[in-house]
Design an enzyme around this catalytic site. Structure first.
Site, PDB file in Angstrom:
ATOM      1  N   ASP A 113       0.841  -1.206   0.000  1.00 57.08           N
ATOM      2  CA  ASP A 113       0.000   0.000   0.000  1.00 57.08           C
ATOM      3  C   ASP A 113       0.876   1.256   0.000  1.00 57.08           C
ATOM      4  O   ASP A 113       0.647   2.196  -0.763  1.00 57.08           O
ATOM      5  CB  ASP A 113      -0.880   0.049   1.271  1.00 57.08           C
ATOM      6  CG  ASP A 113      -1.898  -1.071   1.342  1.00 57.08           C
ATOM      7  OD1 ASP A 113      -3.081  -0.823   1.122  1.00 57.08           O
ATOM      8  OD2 ASP A 113      -1.489  -2.231   1.615  1.00 57.08           O
ATOM      9  N   GLU A 136      -5.545   7.254  -0.322  1.00 61.81           N
ATOM     10  CA  GLU A 136      -5.934   6.445   0.835  1.00 61.81           C
ATOM     11  C   GLU A 136      -4.863   6.444   1.919  1.00 61.81           C
ATOM     12  O   GLU A 136      -5.187   6.486   3.101  1.00 61.81           O
ATOM     13  CB  GLU A 136      -6.220   4.998   0.389  1.00 61.81           C
ATOM     14  CG  GLU A 136      -6.433   4.089   1.577  1.00 61.81           C
ATOM     15  CD  GLU A 136      -7.224   2.835   1.293  1.00 61.81           C
ATOM     16  OE1 GLU A 136      -7.452   2.527   0.123  1.00 61.81           O
ATOM     17  OE2 GLU A 136      -7.614   2.175   2.269  1.00 61.81           O
ATOM     18  N   LEU A 178      -3.999   0.396  -3.430  1.00 66.04           N
ATOM     19  CA  LEU A 178      -4.099  -1.070  -3.328  1.00 66.04           C
ATOM     20  C   LEU A 178      -5.497  -1.396  -2.814  1.00 66.04           C
ATOM     21  O   LEU A 178      -5.751  -1.299  -1.604  1.00 66.04           O
ATOM     22  CB  LEU A 178      -3.016  -1.603  -2.366  1.00 66.04           C
ATOM     23  CG  LEU A 178      -2.616  -3.077  -2.463  1.00 66.04           C
ATOM     24  CD1 LEU A 178      -1.409  -3.372  -1.586  1.00 66.04           C
ATOM     25  CD2 LEU A 178      -3.731  -4.059  -2.211  1.00 66.04           C
ATOM     26  N   ASP A 179      -6.371  -1.723  -3.710  1.00 65.99           N
ATOM     27  CA  ASP A 179      -7.720  -2.078  -3.303  1.00 65.99           C
ATOM     28  C   ASP A 179      -7.758  -3.577  -3.031  1.00 65.99           C
ATOM     29  O   ASP A 179      -7.155  -4.353  -3.769  1.00 65.99           O
ATOM     30  CB  ASP A 179      -8.706  -1.699  -4.421  1.00 65.99           C
ATOM     31  CG  ASP A 179     -10.142  -1.831  -3.973  1.00 65.99           C
ATOM     32  OD1 ASP A 179     -10.441  -1.476  -2.814  1.00 65.99           O
ATOM     33  OD2 ASP A 179     -10.975  -2.293  -4.775  1.00 65.99           O
ATOM     34  N   THR A 181      -6.881  -4.802   0.197  1.00 60.16           N
ATOM     35  CA  THR A 181      -5.686  -5.063   1.022  1.00 60.16           C
ATOM     36  C   THR A 181      -5.873  -6.337   1.857  1.00 60.16           C
ATOM     37  O   THR A 181      -4.943  -7.135   2.008  1.00 60.16           O
ATOM     38  CB  THR A 181      -5.409  -3.861   1.953  1.00 60.16           C
ATOM     39  OG1 THR A 181      -5.186  -2.715   1.132  1.00 60.16           O
ATOM     40  CG2 THR A 181      -4.182  -4.089   2.819  1.00 60.16           C
ATOM     41  N   HIS A 247     -16.264  -7.099   4.262  1.00 57.78           N
ATOM     42  CA  HIS A 247     -17.025  -6.005   4.889  1.00 57.78           C
ATOM     43  C   HIS A 247     -18.486  -6.128   4.486  1.00 57.78           C
ATOM     44  O   HIS A 247     -19.105  -5.175   4.023  1.00 57.78           O
ATOM     45  CB  HIS A 247     -16.499  -4.630   4.456  1.00 57.78           C
ATOM     46  CG  HIS A 247     -15.034  -4.437   4.680  1.00 57.78           C
ATOM     47  ND1 HIS A 247     -14.077  -4.857   3.800  1.00 57.78           N
ATOM     48  CD2 HIS A 247     -14.369  -3.847   5.701  1.00 57.78           C
ATOM     49  CE1 HIS A 247     -12.871  -4.552   4.263  1.00 57.78           C
ATOM     50  NE2 HIS A 247     -13.024  -3.935   5.419  1.00 57.78           N
ATOM     51  N   ASP A 302     -12.222   4.158  -2.860  1.00 57.26           N
ATOM     52  CA  ASP A 302     -12.572   2.781  -3.208  1.00 57.26           C
ATOM     53  C   ASP A 302     -13.560   2.715  -4.367  1.00 57.26           C
ATOM     54  O   ASP A 302     -13.614   1.714  -5.076  1.00 57.26           O
ATOM     55  CB  ASP A 302     -13.219   2.075  -1.999  1.00 57.26           C
ATOM     56  CG  ASP A 302     -12.244   1.898  -0.845  1.00 57.26           C
ATOM     57  OD1 ASP A 302     -11.143   1.398  -1.094  1.00 57.26           O
ATOM     58  OD2 ASP A 302     -12.588   2.273   0.291  1.00 57.26           O
TER      59      ASP A 302
HETATM   60  N1  LIG Z   1     -17.166  -0.544   6.311  1.00 56.75           N
HETATM   61  C1  LIG Z   1     -16.059  -0.133   5.725  1.00 56.75           C
HETATM   62  N2  LIG Z   1     -15.274   0.806   6.300  1.00 56.75           N
HETATM   63  C2  LIG Z   1     -14.128   1.211   5.699  1.00 56.75           C
HETATM   64  N3  LIG Z   1     -13.690   0.746   4.516  1.00 56.75           N
HETATM   65  C3  LIG Z   1     -14.446  -0.182   3.902  1.00 56.75           C
HETATM   66  C4  LIG Z   1     -15.665  -0.652   4.467  1.00 56.75           C
HETATM   67  N4  LIG Z   1     -16.201  -1.555   3.625  1.00 56.75           N
HETATM   68  C5  LIG Z   1     -15.344  -1.648   2.600  1.00 56.75           C
HETATM   69  N5  LIG Z   1     -14.295  -0.828   2.755  1.00 56.75           N
HETATM   70  C6  LIG Z   1     -13.133  -0.698   1.862  1.00 56.75           C
HETATM   71  O1  LIG Z   1     -13.591  -0.764   0.532  1.00 56.75           O
HETATM   72  C7  LIG Z   1     -12.748  -1.575  -0.268  1.00 56.75           C
HETATM   73  C8  LIG Z   1     -13.570  -2.722  -0.827  1.00 56.75           C
HETATM   74  O2  LIG Z   1     -14.072  -3.478   0.235  1.00 56.75           O
HETATM   75  P1  LIG Z   1     -14.462  -4.998   0.069  1.00 56.75           P
HETATM   76  O3  LIG Z   1     -13.265  -5.696  -0.468  1.00 56.75           O
HETATM   77  O4  LIG Z   1     -14.837  -5.458   1.425  1.00 56.75           O
HETATM   78  O5  LIG Z   1     -15.591  -4.991  -0.894  1.00 56.75           O
HETATM   79  C9  LIG Z   1     -11.621  -2.019   0.640  1.00 56.75           C
HETATM   80  O6  LIG Z   1     -10.601  -1.049   0.432  1.00 56.75           O
HETATM   81  P2  LIG Z   1      -9.031  -1.244   0.655  1.00 56.75           P
HETATM   82  O7  LIG Z   1      -8.670  -2.653   0.436  1.00 56.75           O
HETATM   83  O8  LIG Z   1      -8.472  -0.295  -0.354  1.00 56.75           O
HETATM   84  O9  LIG Z   1      -8.809  -0.800   2.048  1.00 56.75           O
HETATM   85  C10 LIG Z   1     -12.214  -1.893   2.024  1.00 56.75           C
HETATM   86  O10 LIG Z   1     -11.262  -1.633   3.024  1.00 56.75           O
HETATM   87 MG   LIG Z   2      -9.770   0.392  -1.674  1.00 57.72          MG
END
Ligand SMILES: Nc1ncnc2c1ncn2[C@@H]1O[C@H](COP(=O)(O)O)[C@@H](OP(=O)(O)O)[C@H]1O
Ligand SMILES: [Mg+2]
Length: 361
Positions: A113, A136, A178-179, A181, A247, A302
């Protein structure tokens, strides 16, 4: 004779007036300084997430050519991706927890990242010093790296996109270095992307989504062109719904309630990956879905690139109540997400009352 028995000599009156003027000047200049400080610290700090871009003095200058911005965004996503891949292959991720989400999930950060963020940020900043960039990860000024853009525009962009100038101050760039992570740390490489988005007056206009491990890049510009397209058909009645695997919140349960038990739910990592699942992407490891739903809080870096790509291709990304998302100001999106293309987006919104409620839980 002055009231209450106080008599002022002409000299006393002059001194009194001068004192009054002095007090007024002091108050007024303090007020102006306060307003100025509020503008510099409040606005810039909120937008830049505390990186060096937050420093006062980085004022917008001159017009910006969106075609050039697209070219450097594609390059930045690829350069960031090289770092992401290199760190993963070295197996020295230096994984750290940077906090918790509102739902209590650990937010991770790795060397991938950080190094990707540095490359992407400084490349874009060098090419467009006057543009607001929101990223980010935090950038430490001593970590500065000079990466110059040679101003070359790839042939496919030259062919498909016309030059278009907009004022620098109307532009906000969002970087996700880096999406996915979480999935990166689990070595689920297919979900990982690097993304750049350009918003003009808050509207997503340019989106770039790059997959570092397959080398695939999707880019699109609203009212411009793209190197990616929608699929030939989508299942509107019982859509395959792609959702977060790390998430998720209540998304699976409510999606089934809304679309029925036959609905296929595809848990996957990364917002970039999930938008690509709605499109015609020539990548063996890319799953396909009809709708992307997210119910928890999410950050604008994101989702902005995916929003721009979908919009450019005639699709939609809105909150769960159908509102457009504005990509300026604060970095969070509160209202959940519904993303679709070539289906009746409004009809989907109308079907989703329970999901909206679920996002508030
Ligand atoms: N409730 C939440 N709070 C903060 N970030 C979130 C979140 N839900 C999803 N994200 C962020 O959105 C991106 C996609 O989420 P997911 O893979 O769960 O669909 C990920 O980004 P990063 O990996 O860039 O941190 C994740 O961290
Ligand atoms: Mg992301």
């Amino acid at each position: 004779m002055a009231p209450m028995g106080i008599r002022l000599s002409p000299l006393g009156l002059t001194v009194f007036c001068l004192l009054g003027l002095g007090v007024l000047y002091h108050l007024y200049s303090g007020f102006l300084a306060g307003r100025f400080a509020l503008f510099v610290l409040g606005e810039q700090g909120e937008r830049a997430g505390g990186g060096p871009d937050a420093a006062p003095g980085s004022l917008p200058e001159g017009p910006v050519d969106l075609r050039e911005l697209l070219a450097v965004s594609v390059l930045a996503a690829a350069k960031g991706g090289e770092e992401v891949r290199r760190v993963r292959e070295s197996n020295a991720l230096n994984e750290k927890a940077k906090g918790k989400t509102r739902e209590g999930a650990e937010e991770k950060m790795t060397r991938g990242d950080v190094l990707s963020n540095r490359k992407m940020f400084y490349l874009l900043k060098d090419a467009f010093p006057g543009v607001q960039i929101n990223t980010e990860e935090h950038i430490d000024a001593p970590d500065k790296e000079t990466i110059s853009w040679d101003r070359s525009i790839p042939e496919d962009i030259k062919k498909k996109i016309q030059s278009k100038n907009v004022p620098a101050e109307s532009v906000t760039v969002w970087i996700d270095p880096l999406d996915a992570t979480q999935e990166y740390t689990e070595n689920l490489r297919q979900y990982v992307t690097t993304m750049v988005c350009v918003a003009v007056n808050g509207e997503p206009v340019i989106g770039v989504i790059h997959k570092p491990f397959s080398g695939y890049t999707a880019w699109a510009m609203v009212d411009g062109g793209s190197n990616v397209k929608a699929r030939a058909s989508y299942n509107e009645k019982t859509p395959r719904i792609i959702v977060s695997r790390s998430h998720a919140g209540k998304v699976e349960q409510v999606a089934r309630q809304t679309f029925g038990n036959k609905t296929v739910i595809i848990p996957a990592g990364g917002a970039g990956y999930k938008v690509l699942a709605l499109l015609d992407v020539p990548d063996k490891k890319q799953e396909k879905a009809d709708v992307y739903i997210h119910v928890t809080y999410i950050k604008k870096w994101d989702i902005c690139a995916g929003n721009a790509v979908l919009k450019a291709l005639g699709g939609h990304m809105t909150t769960l109540t159908g509102e457009e998302i504005s990509y300026t100001g604060s970095d969070g999106n509160e209202g959940g997400l519904l993303a679709s293309i070539n289906v009746n987006h409004k009809a989907l919104i109308d079907k989703l009352p329970d999901l909206e409620k679920a996002s508030r839980k």
